[in-house]
Design an enzyme around this catalytic site. Structure first.
Site, mmCIF file in Angstrom:
data_model
loop_
_atom_site.group_PDB
_atom_site.id
_atom_site.type_symbol
_atom_site.label_atom_id
_atom_site.label_comp_id
_atom_site.label_asym_id
_atom_site.label_seq_id
_atom_site.Cartn_x
_atom_site.Cartn_y
_atom_site.Cartn_z
ATOM 1 N N PHE A 1 90.676 32.638 48.929
ATOM 2 C CA PHE A 1 89.597 32.063 48.044
ATOM 3 C C PHE A 1 89.683 32.228 46.709
ATOM 4 O O PHE A 1 89.971 31.350 45.727
ATOM 5 C CB PHE A 1 88.282 32.764 48.636
ATOM 6 N N ASP B 1 101.625 34.479 50.804
ATOM 7 C CA ASP B 1 100.519 34.527 51.376
ATOM 8 C C ASP B 1 100.977 34.471 53.083
ATOM 9 O O ASP B 1 101.686 33.490 53.214
ATOM 10 C CB ASP B 1 99.506 33.624 50.924
ATOM 11 N N THR C 1 94.345 34.569 56.161
ATOM 12 C CA THR C 1 92.805 34.199 56.194
ATOM 13 C C THR C 1 92.887 33.070 55.189
ATOM 14 O O THR C 1 91.761 32.394 54.887
ATOM 15 C CB THR C 1 91.952 35.317 55.341
ATOM 16 N N GLN D 1 93.530 42.771 53.555
ATOM 17 C CA GLN D 1 92.456 42.633 54.527
ATOM 18 C C GLN D 1 91.066 43.047 53.770
ATOM 19 O O GLN D 1 90.851 44.042 53.369
ATOM 20 C CB GLN D 1 92.836 43.583 55.455
ATOM 21 N N ILE D 2 90.111 41.938 53.850
ATOM 22 C CA ILE D 2 89.006 42.166 53.041
ATOM 23 C C ILE D 2 87.742 42.178 53.751
ATOM 24 O O ILE D 2 86.632 42.311 53.095
ATOM 25 C CB ILE D 2 88.939 40.951 51.891
ATOM 26 N N TYR E 1 87.581 49.652 54.489
ATOM 27 C CA TYR E 1 88.270 48.837 53.489
ATOM 28 C C TYR E 1 88.067 49.279 52.243
ATOM 29 O O TYR E 1 88.986 49.333 51.277
ATOM 30 C CB TYR E 1 87.356 47.508 53.572
ATOM 31 N N ASN F 1 80.161 40.671 44.180
ATOM 32 C CA ASN F 1 80.400 39.917 45.092
ATOM 33 C C ASN F 1 80.600 38.602 44.808
ATOM 34 O O ASN F 1 79.745 37.768 44.199
ATOM 35 C CB ASN F 1 78.993 40.103 45.897
#
Length: 313
Positions: free
Chosen positions: A17, A37, A41, A82-83, A148, A177
């Site tokens: 993203f 990558d 995801t 890893q989010i 995380y 966010n």
């Protein structure tokens, strides 16, 4: 007019993203970009055709070494991670393997190949914990509440160690966010993307907890701008990238309900493990050190995101 210097840049997580939006901007301003990558995801469809893409995992040191040797990068943006907070709670070992060991691989290779600077995407939305003063500045000692957040903070400490020990230059950007185009409701699920999908499809929408949790929503275009500025500014600094503006999940729901003309009420579920109640970050340091400030207000950013989703998904 003086010509701007163009660099060879690696973006890990560049099909994700935030990463894919960053890659687009780097290419737009003339840099040569390589993406690593593993597509766990990320989405290859989001990648610019002008970026050179390696579908590889940052835990694979030997492959990364060959990529660094081939391209001799000037700068590295490290976004691969890893989010998911819930996934980190379920599987902290995997979270640490990716977020800590992957970061260590990159740090060693940045030293080995003389990278000018590592720009690390960290989290402000999770790292400070629930009892932080509001708004939270970078001076506050983090109290991470999820594996995380713990792995992100550990990575920050390793970056500072490599800087102190070997003079590696860095910027650490702690995001609030993040939302915006290319954030899908799967894998990298953010609440704006999830609400967008559910509302446009007229499906039930779920809120975990009472919906009064406070968040600091920032648009991905503003995050990308902060990363670009970090190429030349913010050396050896930890910097919050945020709006310093409060929004509850219930308020977000109502803004998005109006924008999508959604006619259902939310369904409330128990709060998830690892989620914090209030996250609001001071952005004073970013304004001073980077000369950066957020440009997109939430209403405008949400509309931009929904419009993208309508035409692209």
């Amino acid at each position: 007019m003086e010509e701007k210097i163009k660099y060879k840049i690696l973006v890990t997580g560049g099909a994700g993203f935030i990463g894919s939006n960053l890659v687009d901007k780097l290419i737009e301003i003339g840099h040569t970009v390589v993406v690593v990558d593993n597509l766990s995801t990320g989405n290859a469809d989001f990648l610019s055709p002008l970026a050179l893409f390696y579908q590889q995992d940052i835990r694979d040191y030997k492959v990364l070494d060959m990529i660094f040797e081939s391209h001799k990068f000037d700068y590295v943006f490290h976004l691969a991670a890893q989010i998911s907070v819930p996934d980190s709670v379920k599987n902290p070992n995997k979270d640490a393997e990716i977020n800590i060991m992957g970061t260590l691989n990159l740090l060693e290779l940045c030293l080995k190949y003389g990278v000018k600077k590592l720009i690390f995407s960290s989290t402000g939305g999770a790292i400070y914990g629930d009892n932080a003063p509001i708004p939270t500045s970078e001076e506050y000692c983090p109290h991470p509440m999820s594996p995380y957040a713990i792995s992100k903070l550990a990575s920050e400490h390793y970056i500072r160690f490599f800087s102190d020990q070997y003079s590696l230059n860095y910027s650490i950007l702690r995001y609030s966010n993040v939302y915006g185009p290319k954030q899908t409701p799967k894998g990298e699920a953010g609440v704006v993307a999830i609400f967008t999908e559910k509302m446009l499809n007229n499906e039930e929408t779920y809120i975990y907890g009472d919906g009064e949790q406070v968040r600091d929503f920032i648009h991905v275009y503003d995050v990308v701008e902060a990363n670009i500025l970090s190429l030349q500014k913010g050396d050896k600094e930890v910097i919050n990238i945020s709006t310093n503006s409060k929004t509850t999940i219930n308020e977000l729901f109502n803004i998005m309900k109006k924008e999508t003309e959604y006619n259902k009420f939310p369904i409330y579920k128990p709060q998830r493990a690892g989620d914090i109640n209030v996250s609001l970050l001071s952005n004073d340091k970013a304004k001073i050190v980077l000369g950066w400030y957020p440009k997109l207000k939430l209403q405008e950013g949400v509309k931009n995101t929904i419009d993208w989703y309508r035409t692209s998904i």
